[in-house]
Design a protein around this motif. Structure first.
Motif, PDB file in Angstrom:
ATOM      1  N   MET A  21       0.833  -1.207   0.000  1.00  0.00           N
ATOM      2  CA  MET A  21       0.000   0.000   0.000  1.00  0.00           C
ATOM      3  C   MET A  21       0.866   1.256   0.000  1.00  0.00           C
ATOM      4  O   MET A  21       0.524   2.264  -0.640  1.00  0.00           O
ATOM      5  CB  MET A  21      -0.936  -0.002   1.210  1.00  0.00           C
ATOM      6  CG  MET A  21      -2.045  -1.039   1.148  1.00  0.00           C
ATOM      7  SD  MET A  21      -3.105  -0.844  -0.317  1.00  0.00           S
ATOM      8  CE  MET A  21      -3.766   0.812  -0.026  1.00  0.00           C
ATOM      9  N   CYS A  52      -1.718  -9.664  -2.207  1.00  0.00           N
ATOM     10  CA  CYS A  52      -1.088  -8.466  -2.757  1.00  0.00           C
ATOM     11  C   CYS A  52      -1.299  -8.370  -4.270  1.00  0.00           C
ATOM     12  O   CYS A  52      -1.382  -7.264  -4.822  1.00  0.00           O
ATOM     13  CB  CYS A  52       0.403  -8.455  -2.430  1.00  0.00           C
ATOM     14  SG  CYS A  52       0.749  -8.154  -0.678  1.00  0.00           S
ATOM     15  N   ILE A  55      -4.450  -6.527  -4.753  1.00  0.00           N
ATOM     16  CA  ILE A  55      -4.263  -5.099  -4.493  1.00  0.00           C
ATOM     17  C   ILE A  55      -3.573  -4.423  -5.678  1.00  0.00           C
ATOM     18  O   ILE A  55      -4.012  -3.373  -6.165  1.00  0.00           O
ATOM     19  CB  ILE A  55      -3.432  -4.885  -3.213  1.00  0.00           C
ATOM     20  CG1 ILE A  55      -4.140  -5.484  -1.995  1.00  0.00           C
ATOM     21  CG2 ILE A  55      -3.175  -3.395  -2.989  1.00  0.00           C
ATOM     22  CD1 ILE A  55      -3.272  -5.518  -0.738  1.00  0.00           C
ATOM     23  N   GLU A  58      -5.597  -3.877  -8.953  1.00  0.00           N
ATOM     24  CA  GLU A  58      -6.562  -2.775  -8.910  1.00  0.00           C
ATOM     25  C   GLU A  58      -5.898  -1.413  -8.777  1.00  0.00           C
ATOM     26  O   GLU A  58      -6.350  -0.439  -9.379  1.00  0.00           O
ATOM     27  CB  GLU A  58      -7.537  -2.978  -7.747  1.00  0.00           C
ATOM     28  CG  GLU A  58      -8.534  -4.100  -7.951  1.00  0.00           C
ATOM     29  CD  GLU A  58      -9.593  -4.116  -6.864  1.00  0.00           C
ATOM     30  OE1 GLU A  58      -9.678  -3.143  -6.080  1.00  0.00           O
ATOM     31  OE2 GLU A  58     -10.334  -5.121  -6.786  1.00  0.00           O
ATOM     32  N   LYS A  59      -4.837  -1.334  -7.966  1.00  0.00           N
ATOM     33  CA  LYS A  59      -4.314  -0.040  -7.571  1.00  0.00           C
ATOM     34  C   LYS A  59      -2.966   0.320  -8.209  1.00  0.00           C
ATOM     35  O   LYS A  59      -2.481   1.438  -8.051  1.00  0.00           O
ATOM     36  CB  LYS A  59      -4.193   0.035  -6.038  1.00  0.00           C
ATOM     37  CG  LYS A  59      -5.539  -0.124  -5.327  1.00  0.00           C
ATOM     38  CD  LYS A  59      -5.399  -0.020  -3.824  1.00  0.00           C
ATOM     39  CE  LYS A  59      -6.741  -0.196  -3.132  1.00  0.00           C
ATOM     40  NZ  LYS A  59      -7.707   0.874  -3.470  1.00  0.00           N
ATOM     41  N   CYS A 300      -5.846 -11.102   4.149  1.00  0.00           N
ATOM     42  CA  CYS A 300      -5.380 -11.784   2.941  1.00  0.00           C
ATOM     43  C   CYS A 300      -6.413 -12.786   2.441  1.00  0.00           C
ATOM     44  O   CYS A 300      -6.690 -12.859   1.233  1.00  0.00           O
ATOM     45  CB  CYS A 300      -4.046 -12.487   3.213  1.00  0.00           C
ATOM     46  SG  CYS A 300      -2.651 -11.357   3.444  1.00  0.00           S
ATOM     47  N   LEU A 303      -9.219 -10.896   0.696  1.00  0.00           N
ATOM     48  CA  LEU A 303      -8.838 -10.396  -0.622  1.00  0.00           C
ATOM     49  C   LEU A 303      -8.788 -11.525  -1.650  1.00  0.00           C
ATOM     50  O   LEU A 303      -9.259 -11.370  -2.791  1.00  0.00           O
ATOM     51  CB  LEU A 303      -7.479  -9.710  -0.539  1.00  0.00           C
ATOM     52  CG  LEU A 303      -7.437  -8.369   0.205  1.00  0.00           C
ATOM     53  CD1 LEU A 303      -5.992  -7.971   0.522  1.00  0.00           C
ATOM     54  CD2 LEU A 303      -8.101  -7.272  -0.617  1.00  0.00           C
ATOM     55  N   THR A 308     -11.133  -8.817  -4.922  1.00  0.00           N
ATOM     56  CA  THR A 308     -11.264  -7.373  -5.017  1.00  0.00           C
ATOM     57  C   THR A 308     -10.897  -6.740  -3.681  1.00  0.00           C
ATOM     58  O   THR A 308     -10.992  -7.389  -2.632  1.00  0.00           O
ATOM     59  CB  THR A 308     -12.697  -6.951  -5.406  1.00  0.00           C
ATOM     60  OG1 THR A 308     -12.781  -5.507  -5.428  1.00  0.00           O
ATOM     61  CG2 THR A 308     -13.725  -7.477  -4.399  1.00  0.00           C
ATOM     62  N   THR A 309     -10.503  -5.475  -3.733  1.00  0.00           N
ATOM     63  CA  THR A 309     -10.211  -4.753  -2.496  1.00  0.00           C
ATOM     64  C   THR A 309     -11.451  -4.087  -1.916  1.00  0.00           C
ATOM     65  O   THR A 309     -11.384  -3.488  -0.832  1.00  0.00           O
ATOM     66  CB  THR A 309      -9.135  -3.675  -2.739  1.00  0.00           C
ATOM     67  OG1 THR A 309      -9.625  -2.719  -3.687  1.00  0.00           O
ATOM     68  CG2 THR A 309      -7.844  -4.288  -3.249  1.00  0.00           C
ATOM     69  N   ASP A 310     -12.565  -4.174  -2.618  1.00  0.00           N
ATOM     70  CA  ASP A 310     -13.808  -3.561  -2.115  1.00  0.00           C
ATOM     71  C   ASP A 310     -14.141  -4.126  -0.746  1.00  0.00           C
ATOM     72  O   ASP A 310     -14.203  -5.342  -0.550  1.00  0.00           O
ATOM     73  CB  ASP A 310     -14.971  -3.835  -3.070  1.00  0.00           C
ATOM     74  CG  ASP A 310     -14.837  -3.094  -4.390  1.00  0.00           C
ATOM     75  OD1 ASP A 310     -13.978  -2.190  -4.473  1.00  0.00           O
ATOM     76  OD2 ASP A 310     -15.584  -3.426  -5.331  1.00  0.00           O
ATOM     77  N   ALA A 312     -12.316  -4.081   1.862  1.00  0.00           N
ATOM     78  CA  ALA A 312     -11.131  -4.478   2.632  1.00  0.00           C
ATOM     79  C   ALA A 312     -10.520  -3.266   3.317  1.00  0.00           C
ATOM     80  O   ALA A 312     -10.449  -2.178   2.733  1.00  0.00           O
ATOM     81  CB  ALA A 312     -10.094  -5.123   1.717  1.00  0.00           C
ATOM     82  N   LEU A 314      -7.582  -1.459   4.129  1.00  0.00           N
ATOM     83  CA  LEU A 314      -6.186  -1.344   3.717  1.00  0.00           C
ATOM     84  C   LEU A 314      -5.643   0.014   4.139  1.00  0.00           C
ATOM     85  O   LEU A 314      -6.295   1.042   3.937  1.00  0.00           O
ATOM     86  CB  LEU A 314      -6.079  -1.488   2.192  1.00  0.00           C
ATOM     87  CG  LEU A 314      -6.550  -2.821   1.608  1.00  0.00           C
ATOM     88  CD1 LEU A 314      -6.653  -2.730   0.105  1.00  0.00           C
ATOM     89  CD2 LEU A 314      -5.596  -3.940   2.020  1.00  0.00           C
TER      90      LEU A 314
END
Length: 452
Positions: A21, A52, A55, A58-59, A300, A303, A308-310, A312, A314
């Protein structure tokens, strides 16, 4: 701006999702071409890595490659930076270190006192092997080490690789403290300019300025004395143990108001009080196993299952951001100032030159350019020299397989002091660490003569 190739050594660490992150948060300052995880624990790393991956997809879609491996050649070939965060023996050995110490009425903590010695003796061999492995595949990579206990590891790496100018040992604790200072001052941590000296987990802020040169030190001291001190970094802000630790800063500033202490000094200045607060059945190691480890592994699993990180939780933490900004300053010759661990060489003028000290330094692509501290007062010099002797003796005990130097080290440590207790702890630690420590020879204890 060149995109960097990064390997995270200890990819299965519970700190790794926070590091990812932070890499996302700092991607404009430290852009990456690829990220590789390396760990010797296949199952542990796979869980963290698959999370990860979600994550990053998506990011950080612009990242060209992400993978994880247990193969050294695959992990270390053609990298620009290695972030090293290993824990030899895992949290199970940490808990055992703490329990052995507390059983003998001595501070049970992972980096201070006997726990620090045990952890250090476990870490040294693996760290030396790692540096050799990384150097065999990427001779010019920066190796940024934040494996604990950083003071002992730094001393050992300096002894093993005295000419390697691209190893830098770092600890995020001064930065975590500065996050709380920044909160008091209603500023960002990056707006603060510290003056600091000491050894890792054994140092003091002498001054704190803003970038315009205004001295903020008295404002911080006044706030601590009148309102107390609390953690603010996201990783520790709600942790009961860390809250108690930060509250102890008020006592330290009251007793020794000249400088602002590193929180870890509580173990050396008030060792009996620290022992009395601990529970041998619920050590700090056990709290981490039941707390952060379960929380991160649950995250973890979430996820991986949801893909998805929705939903979550973080967070970016100072642990990652500090390391990344250090790396960026080295990579792009930014010349930013950070508190890092370097060889003394006259920085603290009344301390021996070969000490590995923790001080502010300007970081360039040629490495750290530390700022001079000058002479330090007798009280602090005396404390540091005792702790430094302990650290050097631990490292010497490892390299020379010397029982007596290990005993001398523990006897010197302010958390122990008593030689018979030091011997009892050392013997218990040797038994507990038979699979990790080198064999220590030369026990010169004289046996009582047999009665006639």
């Amino acid at each position: 701006m060149k995109k960097q190739k990064l390997v995270v050594v200890g990819g299965g660490s519970t700190y790794t999702p926070g590091m990812i992150m932070s890499l996302i948060e700092e991607k404009e300052n430290f852009p990456l071409k690829s990220i590789t995880f390396y760990d010797t624990d296949v199952e542990r790393q796979e869980k963290v890595a698959k999370a990860c991956e979600v994550i990053l997809k998506e990011k950080y879609p612009e990242l060209e490659a992400f993978h994880y491996t247990t193969d050294k050649e695959e992990a270390f070939s053609n990298v620009d930076f290695a972030f090293v965060q290993i824990r030899t023996g895992g949290l199970a050995m940490r808990e055992q270190d703490e329990q052995i110490s507390l059983k003998h009425g001595v501070v049970g903590q992972e980096t201070c006192g006997p726990g620090g010695m045990a952890y250090g003796m476990r870490s040294i061999g693996d760290m030396i092997e790692l540096v050799n492995d990384i150097r065999s595949y990427s001779p010019d990579a920066w190796i940024l080490n934040y494996t604990n206990p950083a003071a002992i590891v730094a001393e050992a790496l300096n002894r093993a690789f005295p000419e390697d100018k691209k190893i830098l040992n770092i600890c995020d604790m001064p930065a975590a403290i500065m996050v709380s200072y920044a909160s008091i001052l209603k500023r960002e941590i990056w707006d603060l300019v510290p003056e600091y000296f000491g050894l890792n987990h054994f140092g003091w802020f002498t001054k704190l300025y803003d970038k315009e040169g205004n001295d903020l030190t008295d404002e911080i001291k006044s706030h601590i004395l009148n309102h107390g001190f609390l953690p603010e970094d996201s990783e520790i802000v709600n942790d009961p143990s860390w809250i108690k630790t930060f509250k102890q800063v008020k006592t330290m500033v009251t007793d020794f108001p000249e400088y602002l202490p590193n929180t870890y000094l509580q173990y050396y200045l008030y060792p009996q009080e620290m022992v009395d607060k601990e529970d041998v059945c619920n050590t700090r190691g056990r709290q981490v196993i039941n707390g952060r480890e379960k929380r991160v592994h649950s995250l973890c699993d979430q996820l991986i299952e949801n893909k998805t990180t929705d939903g979550a939780h973080l967070e970016v933490d100072i642990h990652g951001c500090y390391m990344i900004r250090v790396a960026a300053s080295l990579a792009y010759n930014n010349g930013d100032t950070f508190i890092v661990i370097v060889k003394n060489n006259g920085i603290i003028s009344n301390l021996q030159d070969d000490a590995m000290v923790e001080v502010p330094a300007q970081l360039t692509n040629h490495g750290p350019k530390p700022f001079a501290v000058g002479k330090i007062p007798t009280f602090y010099k005396g404390l540091i020299e005792g702790q430094l002797a302990y650290e050097k003796l631990v490292v010497a005990a490892f390299f020379e397989n010397d029982y007596n130097k290990a005993l001398q080290a523990l006897t010197l440590n302010r958390t122990v002091v008593n030689a018979p207790v030091a011997r009892e702890i050392l013997d218990d630690m040797i038994e507990a660490n038979r699979n990790y420590w080198p064999e220590l020879n030369g026990n010169l204890k004289v046996k009582e003569p047999a009665s006639v």
